[in-house]
Design an enzyme around this catalytic site. Structure first.
Site, mmCIF file in Angstrom:
data_model
loop_
_atom_site.group_PDB
_atom_site.id
_atom_site.type_symbol
_atom_site.label_atom_id
_atom_site.label_comp_id
_atom_site.label_asym_id
_atom_site.label_seq_id
_atom_site.Cartn_x
_atom_site.Cartn_y
_atom_site.Cartn_z
ATOM 1 N N SER A 181 -5.275 5.269 6.539
ATOM 2 C CA SER A 181 -4.054 4.489 6.405
ATOM 3 C C SER A 181 -3.947 3.891 5.003
ATOM 4 C CB SER A 181 -4.018 3.422 7.502
ATOM 5 O OG SER A 181 -2.756 2.803 7.581
ATOM 6 N N ASP A 282 1.854 10.217 14.951
ATOM 7 C CA ASP A 282 1.949 9.249 13.858
ATOM 8 C C ASP A 282 3.217 9.490 13.057
ATOM 9 O OD1 ASP A 282 1.496 7.458 11.808
ATOM 10 O OD2 ASP A 282 -0.330 8.435 11.069
ATOM 11 N N HIS A 313 -1.488 6.850 15.068
ATOM 12 C CA HIS A 313 -2.105 6.348 13.848
ATOM 13 C C HIS A 313 -3.448 5.655 14.109
ATOM 14 C CE1 HIS A 313 -1.701 5.335 9.618
ATOM 15 N NE2 HIS A 313 -2.015 4.078 9.873
#
Length: 374
Positions: A181, A282, A313
């Site tokens: 991320s 995601d 995610h």
């Protein structure tokens, strides 16, 4: 900034929401900041660095270091068992040096918290690598580029070989950057800086970016569709629109090349191998796929795109024992250290054969698609 909306739950006393970065953070009109992701209790390092270390075979030894006294940037080192030469990771050969940047939307998370400590320890054990998990400064108290500055300082610190563990165990010719991320975005920006005049003495073998957080001023078709789902994704596009302006303290918009890197910049990343992992559900997945495609346009490097079916995610952090998370860890570990992983797989296969011989069976399912192009 996101449209103000009524506060909910126990936060009603704080007033109306001015910036909504759910599930990470909310900012209220009076200035109160509510971090929604509560950092789990800090995990203490296992070694204080005052004595010589020889990690036990099945353990990962950890130690905390200060990278920059001026900024307070620090890191936790993870040294896998067998590093001192018991044969598990190649008879005492030097280990890959991995800089790991945790996720958390640039506003939450800690290298010393249980969630990211657990992941870094698993990566060190599985890949047979010396992992440097970087404790970088967080927004909004420290707006970007503070995290990028700390990431670069960590790379310079690690490759200087001044630290006794790094000097003794790490292979300076096998340096990797990884993160998930926001941490993957930091890794990318550190690599971009390494391509410039500041990094002419730094050699990066590879990057492993897991569900990287790239965005832009205009939504992609898949992001438009995600904004209209009956069941919204973990990261809502409208909230992602608010993220970058907030973490840069209003200094940049979503057209900033640090969050929306141009193709020519991506194709010039100075490393020989890159792994990009995306998750099917995601909202950021198409950005990751596009990034991998841009890397391939640069030529001269191996690019691997790993897709996890049915996942959202950062699924691998919250459910590490899940088959898809185990498989993703295996792919990252193999990418970093193919020889070490082959040795471990042989050991595990031998163990499974012994188990099967005693009448037990085990089932596994794969939701991992792998696309590797040289």
């Amino acid at each position: 900034m996101a449209r103000p909306s009524p506060a909910i739950g126990g936060s009603a006393a704080c007033g109306r929401i001015a910036v909504d970065l759910y599930p990470f953070l909310r900012v209220y009109e009076g200035g109160h900041i509510e971090r929604l992701v509560r950092s789990t209790a800090a995990v203490a390092a296992s070694h204080d660095g005052t004595t010589a270390v020889r990690p036990a075979r099945n353990e990962v030894t950890t130690r905390d270091v200060v990278i920059d006294e001026g900024t307070g940037a620090s890191a936790r080192l993870f040294l896998p068992g067998g590093a001192a030469g018991d044969g598990r990771f190649g008879g005492g050969r030097r280990l890959p040096l991995v800089l790991y940047f945790h996720g958390g939307a640039f506003v939450t998370g800690s290298a010393f918290g249980r969630l990211f400590h657990r992941y870094a320890a698993s990566l060190a054990a599985r890949a047979g690598a010396l992992v440097v998990s970087v404790e970088y400064r967080l927004a909004p108290e420290h707006p970007l580029p503070a995290a990028f500055v700390d990431g670069w300082a960590a790379l310079r610190w690690a490759t200087s070989l001044d630290d006794p563990w790094v000097a003794r165990y790490a292979d300076p010719m096998r340096v990797f950057l990884t993160g998930e991320s926001a941490g993957a975005t930091i890794a990318h920006n550190v690599a971009v800086r390494a391509a410039g005049p500041d990094g002419d003495d730094i050699d990066i073998e590879g990057m492993a970016l897991l569900q990287p957080c790239f965005w832009g001023a205009k939504w992609l078709p898949s992001e438009e569709a995600a904004s209209k789902r009956d069941e919204p994704p973990m990261l809502a596009p409208v909230r992602l629109d608010a993220l970058w302006p907030y973490v840069t303290a209003g200094a940049a918009g979503n057209d900033d090349p640090r969050i929306d890197p141009p193709a020519e910049e991506v194709s010039s990343i100075p490393c020989r191998r890159v792994l990009v992992a995306v998750a099917e559900k995601d909202v950021l997945s198409d950005r990751g796929r596009r990034y991998a495609a841009q890397l391939r346009c640069g030529g001269g490097r191996e690019v691997t795109l790993v897709e996890s079916d049915g996942e959202d995610h950062c699924f691998h952090l919250y459910r590490p024992a899940r088959a898809s998370a185990v498989e993703l860890m295996d792919r990252v570990a193999e990418f970093i250290s193919p020889t070490s992983c082959l040795q471990l797989q042989k050991q595990e296969l031998h163990g499974r054969r012994r188990t099967l011989h005693h009448g037990n069976t085990a089932a596994s399912s794969s939701g991992l698609a792998i696309n590797s192009i040289n």
